[in-house]
Design a protein around this motif. Structure first.
Motif, PDB file in Angstrom:
ATOM      1  N   GLY A  54       0.924  -1.145   0.132  1.00 27.25           N
ATOM      2  CA  GLY A  54       0.167   0.005  -0.094  1.00 27.25           C
ATOM      3  C   GLY A  54       0.925   1.337   0.083  1.00 27.25           C
ATOM      4  N   ASP A  55       2.181   1.324  -0.421  1.00 26.28           N
ATOM      5  CA  ASP A  55       2.868   2.427  -0.371  1.00 26.28           C
ATOM      6  C   ASP A  55       2.967   3.168  -1.882  1.00 26.28           C
ATOM      7  N   GLY A  56       2.085   2.668  -2.725  1.00 26.19           N
ATOM      8  CA  GLY A  56       2.202   3.327  -4.028  1.00 26.19           C
ATOM      9  C   GLY A  56       3.214   3.120  -4.945  1.00 26.19           C
ATOM     10  N   GLN A  57       4.190   2.272  -4.538  1.00 26.27           N
ATOM     11  CA  GLN A  57       5.428   1.995  -5.289  1.00 26.27           C
ATOM     12  C   GLN A  57       5.474   0.468  -5.790  1.00 26.27           C
ATOM     13  N   PRO A  58       6.042   0.378  -6.988  1.00 23.29           N
ATOM     14  CA  PRO A  58       6.190  -0.824  -7.453  1.00 23.29           C
ATOM     15  C   PRO A  58       7.091  -1.988  -6.980  1.00 23.29           C
ATOM     16  N   ASN A  59       7.412  -2.037  -5.602  1.00 25.67           N
ATOM     17  CA  ASN A  59       8.577  -2.838  -5.107  1.00 25.67           C
ATOM     18  C   ASN A  59       7.931  -4.312  -4.304  1.00 25.67           C
ATOM     19  N   ASP A  60       6.953  -4.626  -4.970  1.00 25.00           N
ATOM     20  CA  ASP A  60       5.987  -6.121  -4.810  1.00 25.00           C
ATOM     21  C   ASP A  60       6.390  -7.082  -5.793  1.00 25.00           C
ATOM     22  N   GLN A  61       5.813  -8.160  -5.345  1.00 23.26           N
ATOM     23  CA  GLN A  61       5.942  -9.491  -6.448  1.00 23.26           C
ATOM     24  C   GLN A  61       5.291  -9.127  -7.682  1.00 23.26           C
ATOM     25  N   TRP A  62       6.127  -9.553  -8.484  1.00 24.49           N
ATOM     26  CA  TRP A  62       5.835  -9.704 -10.361  1.00 24.49           C
ATOM     27  C   TRP A  62       5.247 -11.024 -10.829  1.00 24.49           C
ATOM     28  N   PHE A  63       4.090 -10.724 -11.776  1.00 24.55           N
ATOM     29  CA  PHE A  63       3.681 -12.087 -12.264  1.00 24.55           C
ATOM     30  C   PHE A  63       4.048 -11.856 -13.730  1.00 24.55           C
ATOM     31  N   GLU A  64       4.466 -12.826 -14.400  1.00 24.37           N
ATOM     32  CA  GLU A  64       4.298 -12.740 -15.915  1.00 24.37           C
ATOM     33  C   GLU A  64       3.295 -13.144 -16.493  1.00 24.37           C
ATOM     34  N   LEU A  65       2.705 -12.429 -17.636  1.00 25.39           N
ATOM     35  CA  LEU A  65       1.579 -12.735 -18.387  1.00 25.39           C
ATOM     36  C   LEU A  65       1.931 -13.512 -19.271  1.00 25.39           C
ATOM     37  N   ALA A  66       1.422 -14.786 -19.302  1.00 21.26           N
ATOM     38  CA  ALA A  66       1.780 -15.867 -20.063  1.00 21.26           C
ATOM     39  C   ALA A  66       1.370 -15.639 -21.750  1.00 21.26           C
ATOM     40  N   GLY A  67       2.131 -15.797 -22.712  1.00 21.83           N
ATOM     41  CA  GLY A  67       1.774 -15.528 -23.960  1.00 21.83           C
ATOM     42  C   GLY A  67       1.887 -17.014 -24.550  1.00 21.83           C
ATOM     43  N   SER A  68       1.779 -17.137 -25.807  1.00 22.56           N
ATOM     44  CA  SER A  68       1.755 -18.145 -26.894  1.00 22.56           C
ATOM     45  C   SER A  68       3.000 -19.142 -26.525  1.00 22.56           C
ATOM     46  N   ALA A  69       4.158 -18.633 -26.166  1.00 21.41           N
ATOM     47  CA  ALA A  69       5.182 -19.175 -25.953  1.00 21.41           C
ATOM     48  C   ALA A  69       5.553 -19.903 -24.613  1.00 21.41           C
ATOM     49  N   TYR A  70       4.615 -19.368 -23.736  1.00 20.80           N
ATOM     50  CA  TYR A  70       5.076 -19.912 -22.307  1.00 20.80           C
ATOM     51  C   TYR A  70       4.780 -21.166 -22.153  1.00 20.80           C
ATOM     52  N   GLY A  71       5.950 -21.827 -21.428  1.00 17.54           N
ATOM     53  CA  GLY A  71       5.838 -23.270 -21.107  1.00 17.54           C
ATOM     54  C   GLY A  71       6.348 -23.984 -22.489  1.00 17.54           C
TER      55      GLY A  71
END
Length: 491
Positions: free
Chosen positions: A324-341
Motif C-alpha cells: 500500500g505504499d504506492g510504489q512498484p516494489n512488490d511481487q511480479w507475475f508474468e503474463l503468459a503468452g503463446s510461447a510460455y511453457g
C-alpha cells in the motif's frame, strides 16, 4: 516502424545528396540513345572505415534512373543484393570491396567502394571475479500473505556449496540447492540469508521479505483514467533507437536523470510518441491511478508498432501494491503468452551489458548461460558516441526476466521478424486488433502466472512492466527492441 523510418531516412538522404552532388549533364556519360546512370556516394573518396560488429548502410545517389533501372551489389565477386541500398556488416577485420552495378534502358554503370573493418575496441568482455559473480533481481520485496516466492542467484558458481538461513535459523536442504522457495505464512519482516562456499572463499547475500496483509487489503477504486498516470522506471537496454534517430534528434539530453527520463516517457505517451526499450531485458514500469480489475477478457491495451514482417515482442509483467505504499516494489507475475511453457521461452533469464570503454563501439553482453554477444553500433541510424544512457550505472547493468527465441532472418537486404501467436507487446499476433482504444495489442490479466507456472488468480493489478524479450538483431535494422506508444486499460 523501423522499416518506415529506414525508408523515410533513405529518401531524405537521397534528396540531400542530390543537392550536394548535382552533376552537370556535360559530365554525364552520353550514349547515342541517352544518359547512363551516374553513381556518387556520401563519402567522396568512396572509402569507409568501421569497427568489427558495426553495420554500414550504403545508400548511393544514382541519377538517370527510370522504370527499367536495376541494382546489383557484389562483395568479393559474389552477388549479395539487388536493392537500391546495401547493408554491410563488419564481422571480421580486413579490407572489403563492394561493387555496385546500376543498369537503365541505355546501359550499365559500375562503381566500387572500399570498406576497412578494424578490430572492435571493446572486443574483450571483463572477467568477473568469483566474489562478484552472482547477481540478484532484488534484495528486498513485499509479498501478500499466503503467496510463495522463489529466491535464487544468477551467474552463480554451480560447483560451490550453498546454505540458507531464515530469521537466523538454518533451513534444511541440499548443499547444492541454489534456489529457495519462501512461503509467506506469517506477516512481518523476515530475513533470508544465502551463503556460498568454495575452497577457502565464502560469500553471503541477505534478502528482506516483508509479508503484507492478504491480497486485496490495499485495493483501490476501479475508476480513473484509462491511460497510465506515472512511469516509475525506464531502464532501456543499450540500443541504437533508445535516444532517437538521426532524423529526429536526441530524445534524452546529456545529463538526463532517471526521474527526468521517466517524466519524459509519460509525456511522450500523452503526445502520441513512442519509446524504445533497447535490447533484451530493457524495461519500463508504469502504474495507474486506480486498481485495474481482472475480467477474464481483455483488460490491458498496449500500443507498439508491429507489422506482419516485423515484430519485436516484449513480455508483460503485472503486480499489486501489496504493502500500500504506492510504489512498484512488490511481487511480479508474468503474463503468459503463446510461447510460455514451450521450448521457445527461457524463464529465469539474466543478461549483463558492459559499457564500452571508448565511443562509437558495439555494446558487449554476457548472459546467465555464459553466452556472449553485442548490440551493434549503427552510426547510420544513430551516431551518438554511446548507446548507454546517462542514468544507467557507469560500468555494467544486469537485466532479469524471460527470453523468447529469436526467429528473425535477413536475406537480399530485407529483414523478416515473424510474430508470435499472441500475448506480447509490439507483436503482430492474433490479439493485435481493433478494440476500444484503437488498433493495438490487447491482453488478458487472467493469464498472469506465478513463478512455478500456475495461474496467479489475481483479482486486480496496479503496476505494469514491459520488457524486450529477444536477443537477436538484423544487419539493416539492428537489435530487436520493443517499442511502446501507449499503455492503458480497457474498462
Amino acid at each position: 516502424m523501423k522499416e518506415e523510418l529506414y525508408n523515410s531516412f533513405r529518401k531524405a538522404l537521397l534528396l540531400c545528396l542530390l543537392a550536394v552532388f548535382v552533376v552537370s549533364c556535360n559530365h554525364d556519360e552520353l550514349t547515342e540513345e541517352g544518359l547512363l546512370p551516374v553513381i556518387t556516394w556520401d563519402e567522396p573518396s568512396a572509402r569507409y572505415r568501421i569497427y568489427e560488429g558495426e553495420v554500414l548502410m550504403l545508400v548511393p545517389n544514382v541519377e538517370h534512373t527510370d522504370e527499367t533501372t536495376t541494382y546489383l551489389w557484389m562483395l568479393d565477386g559474389r552477388v549479395t543484393g539487388r536493392t537500391d541500398s546495401y547493408s554491410f556488416t563488419g564481422y571480421s577485420k580486413g579490407d572489403y570491396y563492394v561493387k555496385l552495378a546500376v543498369t537503365n534502358r541505355f546501359g550499365r554503370t559500375e562503381d566500387e567502394v572500399k570498406i576497412t573493418v578494424t578490430e572492435r575496441k571493446n572486443n574483450e568482455l571483463p572477467e568477473i571475479p568469483y566474489s562478484e559473480g552472482w547477481r540478484f533481481p532484488w534484495t528486498e520485496i513485499n509479498v501478500a500473505k499466503g503467496r510463495t516466492l522463489k529466491i535464487r542467484p544468477y551467474m552463480a558458481d554451480c560447483s560451490a556449496e550453498y546454505s540458507w538461513t531464515l530469521d537466523g535459523k538454518a533451513v534444511d536442504g541440499r548443499a547444492d540447492e541454489v534456489a529457495y522457495v519462501f512461503n509467506a505464512l506469517q506477516e512481518g519482516r523476515h530475513t533470508l540469508t544465502l551463503t556460498q562456499r568454495k575452497d577457502d572463499d565464502e560469500l553471503s547475500q541477505q534478502f528482506v521479505i516483508n509479508v503484507c496483509p492478504p491480497a486485496g487489503t490495499y485495493r483501490r477504486s476501479s475508476e480513473g483514467d484509462a491511460i497510465i498516470n506515472k512511469v516509475y522506471a525506464f531502464m532501456p537496454a543499450p540500443g541504437h533507437q533508445v535516444n532517437g534517430y538521426v532524423i529526429i534528434g536526441e530524445r534524452f539530453p546529456a545529463g538526463c536523470t532517471h526521474e527526468q527520463a521517466c517524466d519524459s516517457v509519460l509525456s511522450f505517451f500523452r503526445s502520441g510518441y513512442s519509446v524504445s526499450l533497447g535490447g533484451q531485458g530493457g524495461y519500463l514500469v508504469a502504474g495507474f491511478d486506480h486498481s485495474v480489475p481482472v475480467s477474464g477478457g481483455y483488460d490491458l491495451c498496449i500500443k507498439g508498432n508491429p507489422f506482419s514482417y516485423q515484430s519485436e515482442p516484449g513480455i508483460i509483467w503485472v503486480s499489486q501494491d501489496d504493502n500500500g505504499d504506492g510504489q512498484p516494489n512488490d511481487q511480479w507475475f508474468e503474463l503468459a503468452g503463446s510461447a510460455y511453457g514451450t521450448e521457445d521461452e527461457t524463464l529465469e533469464y539474466a543478461i549483463t551489458y558492459y559499457r564500452p570503454p571508448v565511443p562509437n563501439s558495439a555494446v558487449g553482453w554476457r548472459d546467465c548461460f555464459g553466452e556472449e554477444g553485442y548490440i551493434p553500433y549503427m552510426s547510420y541510424w544513430n551516431p551518438s558516441p554511446y548507446y548507454w544512457m546517462d542514468w544507467m550505472p557507469e560500468a555494467e547493468y544486469t537485466y532479469f526476466g524471460s527470453r523468447l527465441a529469436d526467429h528473425s532472418t535477413y536475406e537480399n537486404g530485407f529483414a523478416n521478424m515473424p510474430p508470435y501467436a499472441w500475448g506480447y507487446v509490439d507483436n503482430f499476433g492474433e490479439d493485435f486488433i481493433e478494440g476500444p482504444a484503437g488498433k493495438m495489442g490487447y491482453y488478458k490479466l487472467s493469464n498472469a502466472r506465478t513463478w512455478d507456472g500456475q495461474p496467479a488468480r489475481l483479482e486486480y493489478i496496479d503496476f505494469v512492466k514491459i520488457q524486450t524479450a529477444q536477443t537477436g538483431s538484423t544487419p539493416n535494422l539492428g537489435e530487436i527492441s520493443t517499442e511502446v506508444y501507449y499503455i492503458g486499460e480497457c474498462h
